[in-house]
Design a protein around this motif. Structure first.
Motif, mmCIF file in Angstrom:
data_model
loop_
_atom_site.group_PDB
_atom_site.id
_atom_site.type_symbol
_atom_site.label_atom_id
_atom_site.label_comp_id
_atom_site.label_asym_id
_atom_site.label_seq_id
_atom_site.Cartn_x
_atom_site.Cartn_y
_atom_site.Cartn_z
ATOM 1 N N LEU A 390 -1.141 15.423 -5.869
ATOM 2 C CA LEU A 390 -2.007 14.320 -5.441
ATOM 3 C C LEU A 390 -1.606 13.911 -4.033
ATOM 4 O O LEU A 390 -0.423 13.935 -3.689
ATOM 5 C CB LEU A 390 -1.832 13.100 -6.356
ATOM 6 C CG LEU A 390 -2.349 13.185 -7.795
ATOM 7 C CD1 LEU A 390 -2.020 11.893 -8.543
ATOM 8 C CD2 LEU A 390 -3.853 13.428 -7.844
ATOM 9 N N GLY A 391 -2.590 13.528 -3.226
ATOM 10 C CA GLY A 391 -2.296 13.035 -1.890
ATOM 11 C C GLY A 391 -1.779 11.599 -1.959
ATOM 12 O O GLY A 391 -1.779 10.972 -3.024
ATOM 13 N N PRO A 392 -1.336 11.023 -0.804
ATOM 14 C CA PRO A 392 -0.772 9.668 -0.829
ATOM 15 C C PRO A 392 -1.745 8.609 -1.333
ATOM 16 O O PRO A 392 -1.371 7.734 -2.117
ATOM 17 C CB PRO A 392 -0.371 9.411 0.627
ATOM 18 C CG PRO A 392 -0.932 10.525 1.437
ATOM 19 C CD PRO A 392 -1.231 11.659 0.518
ATOM 20 N N PHE A 393 -3.010 8.672 -0.897
ATOM 21 C CA PHE A 393 -3.968 7.643 -1.332
ATOM 22 C C PHE A 393 -4.322 7.796 -2.813
ATOM 23 O O PHE A 393 -4.495 6.807 -3.522
ATOM 24 C CB PHE A 393 -5.240 7.686 -0.472
ATOM 25 C CG PHE A 393 -5.027 7.188 0.939
ATOM 26 C CD1 PHE A 393 -4.619 5.879 1.179
ATOM 27 C CD2 PHE A 393 -5.201 8.037 2.029
ATOM 28 C CE1 PHE A 393 -4.412 5.418 2.479
ATOM 29 C CE2 PHE A 393 -4.997 7.581 3.331
ATOM 30 C CZ PHE A 393 -4.594 6.269 3.552
ATOM 31 N N GLU A 394 -4.428 9.047 -3.285
ATOM 32 C CA GLU A 394 -4.700 9.261 -4.712
ATOM 33 C C GLU A 394 -3.547 8.711 -5.556
ATOM 34 O O GLU A 394 -3.776 8.085 -6.595
ATOM 35 C CB GLU A 394 -4.829 10.769 -4.992
ATOM 36 C CG GLU A 394 -6.102 11.398 -4.443
ATOM 37 C CD GLU A 394 -6.108 12.898 -4.683
ATOM 38 O OE1 GLU A 394 -6.991 13.372 -5.409
ATOM 39 O OE2 GLU A 394 -5.227 13.590 -4.142
ATOM 40 N N THR A 395 -2.309 8.949 -5.110
ATOM 41 C CA THR A 395 -1.131 8.481 -5.863
ATOM 42 C C THR A 395 -1.148 6.954 -5.954
ATOM 43 O O THR A 395 -0.933 6.370 -7.022
ATOM 44 C CB THR A 395 0.161 8.956 -5.155
ATOM 45 O OG1 THR A 395 0.084 10.368 -4.954
ATOM 46 C CG2 THR A 395 1.383 8.642 -5.984
ATOM 47 N N TRP A 396 -1.417 6.322 -4.822
ATOM 48 C CA TRP A 396 -1.465 4.858 -4.747
ATOM 49 C C TRP A 396 -2.567 4.319 -5.656
ATOM 50 O O TRP A 396 -2.346 3.406 -6.457
ATOM 51 C CB TRP A 396 -1.674 4.481 -3.276
ATOM 52 C CG TRP A 396 -1.741 3.011 -2.943
ATOM 53 C CD1 TRP A 396 -1.779 1.955 -3.802
ATOM 54 C CD2 TRP A 396 -1.775 2.460 -1.617
ATOM 55 N NE1 TRP A 396 -1.849 0.772 -3.098
ATOM 56 C CE2 TRP A 396 -1.845 1.054 -1.751
ATOM 57 C CE3 TRP A 396 -1.753 3.016 -0.334
ATOM 58 C CZ2 TRP A 396 -1.899 0.199 -0.656
ATOM 59 C CZ3 TRP A 396 -1.814 2.163 0.755
ATOM 60 C CH2 TRP A 396 -1.881 0.780 0.601
ATOM 61 N N GLN A 397 -3.751 4.890 -5.545
ATOM 62 C CA GLN A 397 -4.897 4.411 -6.344
ATOM 63 C C GLN A 397 -4.615 4.582 -7.844
ATOM 64 O O GLN A 397 -4.909 3.691 -8.641
ATOM 65 C CB GLN A 397 -6.159 5.180 -5.938
ATOM 66 C CG GLN A 397 -7.422 4.688 -6.644
ATOM 67 C CD GLN A 397 -8.688 5.233 -5.989
ATOM 68 O OE1 GLN A 397 -8.732 5.457 -4.781
ATOM 69 N NE2 GLN A 397 -9.716 5.450 -6.772
ATOM 70 N N ALA A 398 -4.026 5.741 -8.224
ATOM 71 C CA ALA A 398 -3.732 5.991 -9.643
ATOM 72 C C ALA A 398 -2.718 4.979 -10.184
ATOM 73 O O ALA A 398 -2.736 4.627 -11.357
ATOM 74 C CB ALA A 398 -3.209 7.411 -9.825
ATOM 75 N N ALA A 399 -1.832 4.485 -9.304
ATOM 76 C CA ALA A 399 -0.781 3.548 -9.727
ATOM 77 C C ALA A 399 -1.263 2.100 -9.758
ATOM 78 O O ALA A 399 -0.484 1.196 -10.091
ATOM 79 C CB ALA A 399 0.424 3.680 -8.788
ATOM 80 N N GLY A 400 -2.531 1.867 -9.422
ATOM 81 C CA GLY A 400 -3.064 0.494 -9.407
ATOM 82 C C GLY A 400 -3.050 -0.037 -7.983
ATOM 83 O O GLY A 400 -2.021 -0.520 -7.513
ATOM 84 N N TRP A 401 -4.172 0.061 -7.296
ATOM 85 C CA TRP A 401 -4.233 -0.205 -5.856
ATOM 86 C C TRP A 401 -3.698 -1.592 -5.488
ATOM 87 O O TRP A 401 -2.804 -1.738 -4.661
ATOM 88 C CB TRP A 401 -5.670 -0.031 -5.347
ATOM 89 C CG TRP A 401 -5.765 -0.159 -3.860
ATOM 90 C CD1 TRP A 401 -5.972 -1.311 -3.156
ATOM 91 C CD2 TRP A 401 -5.589 0.888 -2.911
ATOM 92 N NE1 TRP A 401 -5.958 -1.036 -1.804
ATOM 93 C CE2 TRP A 401 -5.722 0.308 -1.629
ATOM 94 C CE3 TRP A 401 -5.343 2.251 -3.001
ATOM 95 C CZ2 TRP A 401 -5.623 1.040 -0.449
ATOM 96 C CZ3 TRP A 401 -5.245 2.994 -1.830
ATOM 97 C CH2 TRP A 401 -5.373 2.383 -0.570
ATOM 98 N N GLN A 402 -4.290 -2.630 -6.106
ATOM 99 C CA GLN A 402 -3.946 -4.008 -5.699
ATOM 100 C C GLN A 402 -2.502 -4.357 -6.047
ATOM 101 O O GLN A 402 -1.807 -5.013 -5.269
ATOM 102 C CB GLN A 402 -4.916 -5.017 -6.341
ATOM 103 C CG GLN A 402 -6.305 -5.009 -5.706
ATOM 104 C CD GLN A 402 -6.286 -5.295 -4.206
ATOM 105 O OE1 GLN A 402 -5.364 -5.909 -3.672
ATOM 106 N NE2 GLN A 402 -7.296 -4.825 -3.497
ATOM 107 N N GLN A 403 -2.059 -3.924 -7.236
ATOM 108 C CA GLN A 403 -0.680 -4.221 -7.642
ATOM 109 C C GLN A 403 0.307 -3.625 -6.627
ATOM 110 O O GLN A 403 1.200 -4.310 -6.139
ATOM 111 C CB GLN A 403 -0.427 -3.623 -9.031
ATOM 112 C CG GLN A 403 1.028 -3.661 -9.452
ATOM 113 C CD GLN A 403 1.225 -3.092 -10.854
ATOM 114 O OE1 GLN A 403 1.185 -3.835 -11.832
ATOM 115 N NE2 GLN A 403 1.447 -1.791 -10.952
#
Length: 794
Positions: A390-403
């Motif tokens: 997964l790319g950096p943005f996909e990883t972040w989004q999968a982990a819960g963007w706002q949190q």
């Protein structure tokens, strides 16, 4: 909505690569793999032949691993050249790729030297990894600038999917679209457009990630081997992780890229970190540059791998493992829970991982607007260029963007992040991420942008999905526990996909393929065997086979083998054409299924082999019978000639290093098609299946008069086996297996030139297979392979 206009095709018959260094030579190799006549230029040599530098580079291609050449014979097609004698070669070249050292002055001088020799339509590109493309364009005459761009391949060029395409302010849109189509289809690449900023996208983000990892290695006092245990497959990245990757790339190259960032990115808020850590500089000073010098962060000590211990200034045994707490956190499936636990943990390894991800997310978001058109381009660049799942943005989004955004902001405020730069306002505007149903976010345009409408992507029926993307899974026509027969669209082509792990072949798959073909003959025009993921098939399900053998159920075992053969013959004699679409591994039974297809369409990176000898067996899904028939067709007077090559292929359980090599090994036919882009495989296979159907497909009739090499052929093979046994290259059991392979290929103990039918060959194959399977040594080989994944020599 109007359909996109078709860009003017860029027809590339001949190319020139300027610079025969590591990258230049391998780019030339891959162009040649793709059937493009390629001239490889370098400076005139001081001694020997003037094109000596290019000649040496071409010779060296055959020694490199992983192999840049998809077939070693391709090396002979590359034309060696030098700038003193051969500039006239450039007059009929359609594409020039410059790949000399990263020196602006050298590149500019070279452009001036070649400009007057190029045709008025030649496209020119630089493979620079970070110099300004607009600045480079200024060295070209004005009328050539619209045909110039950056085309940045990643190393090694044959295998890395990413190519960054970097337009200048003046590059013609038609040139770019033509290049994009050529790179995608002819060379099999994933193209990402990058803005003309230092290091573009892949290296800008990828190298920053390595720098952040190095910084936090020091901060948390971790060993290089521990960091590699944490930053490899455990977080969805390649096995080489961080420091092994640096060793492979070369520590001097790494330092050069870091220096480029320091020199060209003075205003970057993270600039203070753009310097080689002390221990990296110390290794370079000692000449320990990584893999190419035999030592870097790691080196080999006998059979062991040792790792540098900075405190001791010496190497120690590598332990490479995560702490129990962190291993447990990394095993958590839910990304939001995983990141929450990493951040909350007091374990230094967990704090290290959270810190590296936090700073990577922060940096990627801060620079998105300047370096890339969309977040999708960043994620694909890192996935395709660095091998991350997964790319950096996909990883972040999968982990819960706002949190996660909240945690990053807290760490910036607390002075824990590497930079005080604020997160861009769009990060916290209430969004749930950057990828959604309307496309991916463009920070520079402040809108979501869909995927490219370039017609070349219509050939990708299942493109590489970005996080959350779903594609039409087609309509199921028929299925059982082993296979699904389905259609995509209304072209009348059925697709058979297996449901087993690694797409192995068990009874459900065998029965399923036969029944699916029955249904296809009633309802469809043609069939493609295609798997929704790799591999095509890892072969027979050994677990089931071994169970029958150990229980002494030899009748059931023989029935299973007969059913395997029946499935191959059903594929071959189907009244609708069956096309195999192969990518990745096609081993054993998987190889046999494609051999019996009307046609195989194989992705370049297909690793095909009849590997049964490795587990103490011989191919018995019709593979040897098919090879005997092909040998008889190739040379009816003396089939033995054609059998020589395939005997070695099967007896030594050889696996091709590419689809092109599979043709050399006799496992693919000359009429089979090689596709360079695996994402285009299903599209091409469906077109081939339809064309066979439309041209009045009739299956081959059962052959009744196949000339065979007979007992003389078997005896000749046995003589060569005796030499191997004497030299201890083959165990007695290896010889026994190979003798049975020879007997089957040669048609058994009958006179040379005798004629047999297909059933005779199939029976012979079954007989030898079952007899081998009953032996203790073969059963030991199967059990050993199943438990260790490695072959046993007994």
């Amino acid at each position: 909505m109007t359909a996109p206009s078709t860009p003017k095709a860029l027809r590339i018959r001949k190319a020139a690569v300027l610079g025969a260094g590591v990258m230049g030579a391998q780019i030339a190799a891959h162009l040649s793999n793709a059937g493009v006549e390629t001239v490889l230029f370098d400076l005139p040599a001081k001694d020997g032949p003037k094109s000596g530098i290019a000649l040496k580079a071409i010779a060296n291609l055959q020694k490199l691993s992983p192999a840049p050449l998809a077939d070693k014979n391709v090396a002979a097609t590359i034309i060696p050249a030098n700038y003193d004698e051969h500039l006239d070669h450039l007059k009929d070249v359609d594409l020039v790729i410059e790949a000399i050292a990263e020196r602006m002055d050298w590149k500019l001088d070279l452009y001036k030297k070649i400009a007057s020799h190029l045709s008025p339509t030649a496209v020119i590109a630089s493979n620079t990894s970070g110099l300004s493309i607009n600045q480079l364009a200024e060295a070209l005459p004005e009328e050539m600038r619209h045909r110039f761009s950056g085309v940045h391949f990643f190393n090694p060029p044959r295998y890395m999917h990413l190519v960054e395409l970097i337009p200048t302010r003046l590059t013609d849109k038609n040139v770019l679209e033509g290049l994009e189509a050529f790179l995608t289809t002819a060379l099999g690449k994933g193209v990402v457009y990058a803005k003309d900023t230092p290091n573009f996208i892949g290296n800008r983000i990828g190298v920053f990630s390595m720098l952040a990892t190095m910084h936090h290695t020091q901060q948390f006092g971790l060993g290089f081997d521990t960091v590699d245990a944490l930053t490899g497959p455990a977080v969805g990245r390649p096995k080489s992780a961080t420091y092994r990757t640096a060793d492979v790339v070369g520590l001097d190259t790494m330092a050069h890229v870091i220096k480029t960032m320091a020199d060209t990115l003075a205003d970057d808020p993270w600039h203070e970190y753009f310097k080689a850590p002390v221990w990296l500089s110390a290794l370079i000073e000692k000449g320990a540059l990584g893999q190419k010098t035999g030592a870097g962060f790691y080196r080999k000590a006998g059979k062991d791998i040792v790792v540098l211990d900075v405190a001791k200034q010496d190497y120690r045994p590598s332990e490479q493992k995560a702490s129990d707490e962190v291993a447990a956190i990394l095993a958590i499936k839910d990304p939001a829970e995983k990141f929450g636990k990493l951040r909350a943990s007091n374990d230094p390894q967990a704090q290290f991982l959270w810190a590296t991800f936090r700073d990577l997310f922060h940096y990627s978001a801060y620079h998105l607007a300047d370096i890339a058109d969309t977040a999708r381009d960043v994620d694909f660049a890192i996935r395709w260029g660095y091998g991350w799942k997964l790319g950096p943005f996909e990883t972040w989004q999968a982990a819960g963007w706002q949190q996660v955004a909240g945690w990053i902001a807290e760490d910036i405020a607390a002075g824990k992040a590497m930079s005080k730069a604020p997160l861009p306002a769009w990060v916290t505007d209430g969004r749930n991420g950057v990828h959604g149903k309307n496309g991916s976010y463009s920070a520079s345009a402040n809108t979501d942008k869909p995927r490219s409408q370039h017609p070349v992507y219509q050939r990708q029926l299942f493109p590489d999905p970005i996080l959350g993307e779903k594609f039409d899974q087609g309509t199921t026509v028929w299925e059982n526990d082993g296979v699904r027969l389905w259609t995509l669209g209304d072209d009348g082509v059925g697709i058979i996909s297996f449901k087993t792990k690694m797409n192995t072949v068990n009874d459900h798959v065998l029965d399923g393929v036969q029944q699916a073909i029955d249904v296809a003959e009633q309802q469809l025009k043609a069939v493609v065997i295609w798997q929704t993921g790799e591999p095509f098939s890892a072969g027979a399900d050994l677990k089931g086979a071994l169970g029958l053998l150990q229980a002494g159920k030899f009748d059931d075992f023989e029935k299973m083998v007969a059913n395997f053969q029946a499935t191959s013959m059903r594929i071959k004699h189907s009244l609708v054409p069956v096309v195999s679409a192969v990518r990745g591994l096609a081993l054993g039974g998987g190889c046999e299924f494609q051999m019996h297809s009307a046609r195989t369409v194989a992705a370049l990176e297909s690793y095909i082999g009849l590997v049964e000898a490795g587990v103490g067996l011989l191919p018995a899904g019709g593979g040897l019978h098919e090879l005997a028939i092909r040998a008889a067709k190739a040379n009816p007077e003396d089939p033995f000639e054609a059998l020589k090559k395939v005997f070695e292929t099967v007896a030594m359980a050889k696996v091709s290093g590419s689809a092109m090599e599979a043709k050399q090994l006799g496992l693919l036919r000359d009429s089979d098609i090689v596709v360079f882009n695996a994402y285009e495989l299903l599209y091409v296979a469906k077109k081939v299946a339809l064309s066979l159907a439309e041209s009045g497909w009739r299956p081959p009739m059962m052959a009744r008069n196949i000339p065979v090499a007979g007992d003389v052929g078997t005896a000749t093979f046995q003589a060569s086996l005796a030499n191997l046994a004497e030299g201890y290259f083959a165990s007695p059991h290896d010889v026994a297996i190979a003798t049975r392979i020879a007997d089957t290929l040669c048609g058994g103990k009958i006179e040379r030139g005798s004629q047999v039918d297909e059933e005779w060959l199939l029976q012979l194959e079954r007989k030898h297979f079952v007899e081998l399977a009953k032996t203790e040594k073969t059963q030991a080989r199967i059990a050993h392979t199943m438990t260790t994944g490695k072959p046993l020599r007994n």
